[in-house]
Design a protein around this motif. Structure first.
Motif, PDB file in Angstrom:
ATOM      1  N   UNK A 183       0.895 -18.403  -0.712  1.00  0.00           N
ATOM      2  CA  UNK A 183      -0.477 -18.657  -0.257  1.00  0.00           C
ATOM      3  C   UNK A 183      -1.338 -17.408  -0.412  1.00  0.00           C
ATOM      4  N   UNK A 184      -0.762 -16.271  -0.059  1.00  0.00           N
ATOM      5  CA  UNK A 184      -1.499 -15.016  -0.194  1.00  0.00           C
ATOM      6  C   UNK A 184      -1.857 -14.765  -1.668  1.00  0.00           C
ATOM      7  N   UNK A 185      -0.877 -14.918  -2.548  1.00  0.00           N
ATOM      8  CA  UNK A 185      -1.115 -14.661  -3.980  1.00  0.00           C
ATOM      9  C   UNK A 185      -2.189 -15.608  -4.515  1.00  0.00           C
ATOM     10  N   UNK A 186      -2.069 -16.872  -4.171  1.00  0.00           N
ATOM     11  CA  UNK A 186      -2.966 -17.849  -4.763  1.00  0.00           C
ATOM     12  C   UNK A 186      -4.355 -17.843  -4.118  1.00  0.00           C
ATOM     13  N   UNK A 212      11.880 -15.522  -5.002  1.00  0.00           N
ATOM     14  CA  UNK A 212      10.760 -14.678  -5.412  1.00  0.00           C
ATOM     15  C   UNK A 212       9.563 -15.536  -5.784  1.00  0.00           C
ATOM     16  N   UNK A 213       8.407 -14.901  -5.819  1.00  0.00           N
ATOM     17  CA  UNK A 213       7.270 -15.518  -6.496  1.00  0.00           C
ATOM     18  C   UNK A 213       7.029 -14.678  -7.746  1.00  0.00           C
ATOM     19  N   UNK A 214       6.797 -15.353  -8.862  1.00  0.00           N
ATOM     20  CA  UNK A 214       6.627 -14.661 -10.138  1.00  0.00           C
ATOM     21  C   UNK A 214       5.261 -15.006 -10.707  1.00  0.00           C
ATOM     22  N   UNK A 215       4.569 -13.966 -11.177  1.00  0.00           N
ATOM     23  CA  UNK A 215       3.230 -14.166 -11.735  1.00  0.00           C
ATOM     24  C   UNK A 215       3.189 -13.686 -13.176  1.00  0.00           C
ATOM     25  N   UNK A 216       2.269 -14.247 -13.959  1.00  0.00           N
ATOM     26  CA  UNK A 216       2.123 -13.800 -15.337  1.00  0.00           C
ATOM     27  C   UNK A 216       0.968 -12.818 -15.445  1.00  0.00           C
ATOM     28  N   UNK A 217       1.245 -11.704 -16.122  1.00  0.00           N
ATOM     29  CA  UNK A 217       0.215 -10.693 -16.318  1.00  0.00           C
ATOM     30  C   UNK A 217      -0.547 -10.968 -17.623  1.00  0.00           C
ATOM     31  N   UNK A 218      -1.625 -10.222 -17.844  1.00  0.00           N
ATOM     32  CA  UNK A 218      -2.495 -10.458 -18.997  1.00  0.00           C
ATOM     33  C   UNK A 218      -1.846 -10.229 -20.351  1.00  0.00           C
ATOM     34  N   UNK A 219      -0.673  -9.590 -20.378  1.00  0.00           N
ATOM     35  CA  UNK A 219       0.016  -9.384 -21.652  1.00  0.00           C
ATOM     36  C   UNK A 219       1.199 -10.347 -21.799  1.00  0.00           C
ATOM     37  N   UNK A 223       5.638 -10.532 -13.499  1.00  0.00           N
ATOM     38  CA  UNK A 223       5.722  -9.534 -12.431  1.00  0.00           C
ATOM     39  C   UNK A 223       6.212 -10.229 -11.173  1.00  0.00           C
ATOM     40  N   UNK A 224       7.284  -9.683 -10.604  1.00  0.00           N
ATOM     41  CA  UNK A 224       7.814 -10.206  -9.342  1.00  0.00           C
ATOM     42  C   UNK A 224       6.875  -9.748  -8.240  1.00  0.00           C
ATOM     43  N   UNK A 265      -1.280  -4.366  -6.186  1.00  0.00           N
ATOM     44  CA  UNK A 265      -2.531  -3.837  -6.738  1.00  0.00           C
ATOM     45  C   UNK A 265      -2.401  -3.749  -8.260  1.00  0.00           C
ATOM     46  N   UNK A 266      -1.216  -3.349  -8.730  1.00  0.00           N
ATOM     47  CA  UNK A 266      -0.951  -3.349 -10.173  1.00  0.00           C
ATOM     48  C   UNK A 266      -1.065  -4.753 -10.737  1.00  0.00           C
ATOM     49  N   UNK A 267      -0.531  -5.721 -10.007  1.00  0.00           N
ATOM     50  CA  UNK A 267      -0.590  -7.125 -10.446  1.00  0.00           C
ATOM     51  C   UNK A 267      -2.036  -7.585 -10.542  1.00  0.00           C
ATOM     52  N   UNK A 268      -2.819  -7.197  -9.554  1.00  0.00           N
ATOM     53  CA  UNK A 268      -4.228  -7.605  -9.532  1.00  0.00           C
ATOM     54  C   UNK A 268      -4.970  -7.052 -10.763  1.00  0.00           C
ATOM     55  N   UNK A 269      -4.690  -5.789 -11.076  1.00  0.00           N
ATOM     56  CA  UNK A 269      -5.334  -5.165 -12.239  1.00  0.00           C
ATOM     57  C   UNK A 269      -4.938  -5.907 -13.514  1.00  0.00           C
ATOM     58  N   UNK A 270      -3.621  -6.158 -13.669  1.00  0.00           N
ATOM     59  CA  UNK A 270      -3.139  -6.725 -14.925  1.00  0.00           C
ATOM     60  C   UNK A 270      -3.449  -8.206 -15.083  1.00  0.00           C
ATOM     61  N   UNK A 271      -3.588  -8.917 -13.963  1.00  0.00           N
ATOM     62  CA  UNK A 271      -3.852 -10.354 -14.078  1.00  0.00           C
ATOM     63  C   UNK A 271      -5.324 -10.622 -14.339  1.00  0.00           C
ATOM     64  N   UNK A 272      -6.209  -9.807 -13.783  1.00  0.00           N
ATOM     65  CA  UNK A 272      -7.640 -10.126 -13.864  1.00  0.00           C
ATOM     66  C   UNK A 272      -8.475  -9.128 -14.660  1.00  0.00           C
ATOM     67  N   UNK A 273      -7.973  -7.921 -14.886  1.00  0.00           N
ATOM     68  CA  UNK A 273      -8.798  -6.887 -15.512  1.00  0.00           C
ATOM     69  C   UNK A 273      -9.181  -7.227 -16.946  1.00  0.00           C
ATOM     70  N   UNK A 274     -10.274  -6.604 -17.411  1.00  0.00           N
ATOM     71  CA  UNK A 274     -10.685  -6.803 -18.811  1.00  0.00           C
ATOM     72  C   UNK A 274     -11.151  -5.469 -19.394  1.00  0.00           C
TER      73      UNK A 274
END
Ligand SMILES: [Zn+2]
Length: 478
Positions: A183-186, A212-219, A223-224, A265-274
């Motif tokens: 819920x926090x991630x989403x 775990x919850x696993x997310x996909x980064x921009x590349x 990321x766990x 914070x790293x996940x946030x940068x890599x998932x949304x940054x441009x």
């Protein structure tokens, strides 16, 4: 403020990541290799994350406590798998106060041992259970290769440690907290994640099993993003924590632990940054909207700033985090660029011409769209716009993940995809550690998790062809 250029993401992802952090002034390297300095802009994101999570922990009945940083070395030896898993990355204090210590002290790599040593005194009867405790602290796991936020020797996190009377209660808690992380991630990070169980090889050292919850980064890498462990009776046995049941018998307590760190914070940068920098989801942005007043002549200045003052009142009333950038040494264009690099979700531009039309210009950080809006009930308009941005950031990340997810039954396609755009490969797997290991050696991809909601499906293991009942996710990971 130093000008800093951001390398194009498509050119060099890793340099882009480092440049984004520098441009937004999120973190610095420390004098000690492997460590990081979290700067105010980075720490502001962590504070928002803490607030959101802490509220969810309390809603689910948990309390915060604090345990010491130093753990007697002998404690770590008590759980065999645990010590084996953590030994290579533990930092040890052998001297203090000018002399050699009688017993060396480990700097906590995680706190199961010291907490369960206390639980022995705190838990006597079933009436003391469940015991639901969380701690916010720093952790040290020695690491020489620094990747700011992603891989550092010291990082900040929270660790939950709970005690239960039955294995069912412990399992329920493990899954509940995984759900909180999801819920926090989403909802806050605008980051879609997949909940699942780790394989035996990838589980936490000392756990019965790990989710775990696993997310996909921009590349396209995984990321766990958070883990929740069912520890069974491993730690209660190691620390002799028993309780009297309702029937009067004595039993070992059942345990869970779960953690989420500044890695997010790293996940946030890599998932949304441009290419323009970091992009902070509105719910985690301390500054949600920045107002840039535009004027040339002194009488314009006065009129524009008066209007801006009025907006400030509206934002305060609506509980919106805002900043008015009325610095006169910088041009509006310079400021636009600056706040984009810092990832502020929404920018308001207002000049003399806008005043004549009773309007402002709204510029979204996520899609860079500009629209005019009335100055009347601006607080409400901005609040709605922030909600829209939050939702569309999530949708965009979800679409990206879907586009880079593949059902693969042909092992020869594995490296082709991973060396290309990357992504999540949903494949059949027989369940053997040997196949898992071979795939890792040959492709650098690991099983991220066995998704909880992956449907039963007959198939053949991608590696050995043996029977399989469901698909798992393979990906290269951070
Ligand atoms: Zn196999």
């Amino acid at each position: 403020m130093a000008e800093s250029k951001i390398t194009k993401r498509s050119e060099d992802y890793s340099r882009w990541y480092t440049d984004v952090i520098a441009a937004a002034e999120l973190a610095d390297y420390a004098p000690v290799k492997g460590c990081m300095i979290i700067r105010p802009n980075g720490y502001a994101i962590w504070e928002k994350m803490q607030q959101a999570l802490d509220a969810m922990f309390k809603e689910t009945g948990h309390q915060n406590a604090y345990f010491p940083l130093f753990i007697p070395e002998s404690f770590l030896q008590k759980e065999a798998e645990h010590v084996e898993g953590f030994a290579p990355e533990v930092a040890v204090v052998t001297h203090a106060g000018g002399s050699k210590l009688e017993e060396a002290l480990v700097i906590r790599p995680t706190s199961e041992t010291i907490i369960w040593n206390s639980y022995r005194n705190w838990i006597q009867s079933y009436r003391d259970l469940p015991l639901l405790i969380n701690q916010w602290c720093n952790i040290v796991r020695w690491e020489m290769r620094t990747r700011l936020f992603l891989r550092t020797a010291e990082f900040l996190w929270q660790e939950g440690h709970t005690a239960h009377a039955t294995p069912e209660d412990a399992e329920e808690e493990t899954v509940r907290m995984l759900g909180v992380y999801r819920r926090f991630a989403e909802e806050y990070m605008a980051l879609p994640v997949i909940e699942g169980r780790k394989t035996e090889k990838e589980k936490f050292a000392g756990a019965q099993h790990t989710y775990s919850i696993e997310a996909m980064m921009g590349d396209g890498k995984a990321l766990q993003a958070g883990t929740s462990h069912n520890l069974g009776q491993n730690f209660s046995k190691a620390f002799d924590v028993m309780f009297q049941t309702e029937k009067g018998t004595r039993e070992y307590v059942y345990a869970t632990s779960w953690g989420l760190s500044t890695r997010m914070i790293g996940a946030l940068i890599m998932a949304h940054g441009d290419d323009n920098g970091i992009m902070i989801p509105p719910k985690l942005a301390a500054i949600q909207v920045v107002v840039v007043p535009i004027f040339r002549k002194p009488e314009e200045r006065e009129r524009v700033l008066k209007a801006v003052d009025n907006f400030a009142g509206q934002f305060k009333a609506a509980g919106i985090g805002f900043k008015i950038d009325d610095r006169e040494q910088h041009s509006p264009g310079w400021k636009f660029n600056e706040w984009e690099k810092r990832g502020v979700p929404l920018r308001i531009e207002v000049g003399p011409k806008d005043l004549e039309k009773n309007q402002v210009m709204l510029a979204r950080r996520d899609n860079r769209e500009k629209t005019a809006a009335s100055q009347d009930s601006l607080g409400q308009t901005v609040r709605q716009m922030l909600d829209t941005i939050q939702t569309s950031m999530f949708e965009r990340a979800r679409e990206f993940r879907e586009k880079h997810s593949y059902r693969i039954d042909d092992y020869s396609k594995f490296n082709e995809i991973l060396d290309g755009d990357g992504g999540f490969l949903w494949c059949h797997w027989c369940g053997s550690g040997e196949c898992e290991e071979k795939v890792k050696e040959e492709t650098k991809a690991t099983i991220r998790n066995i998704p909880r909601d992956s449907p039963a499906e007959e198939g053949k293991c991608i590696k050995c062809g043996a029977r399989s009942e469901r698909r798992v996710i393979f990906a290269r990971a951070y």
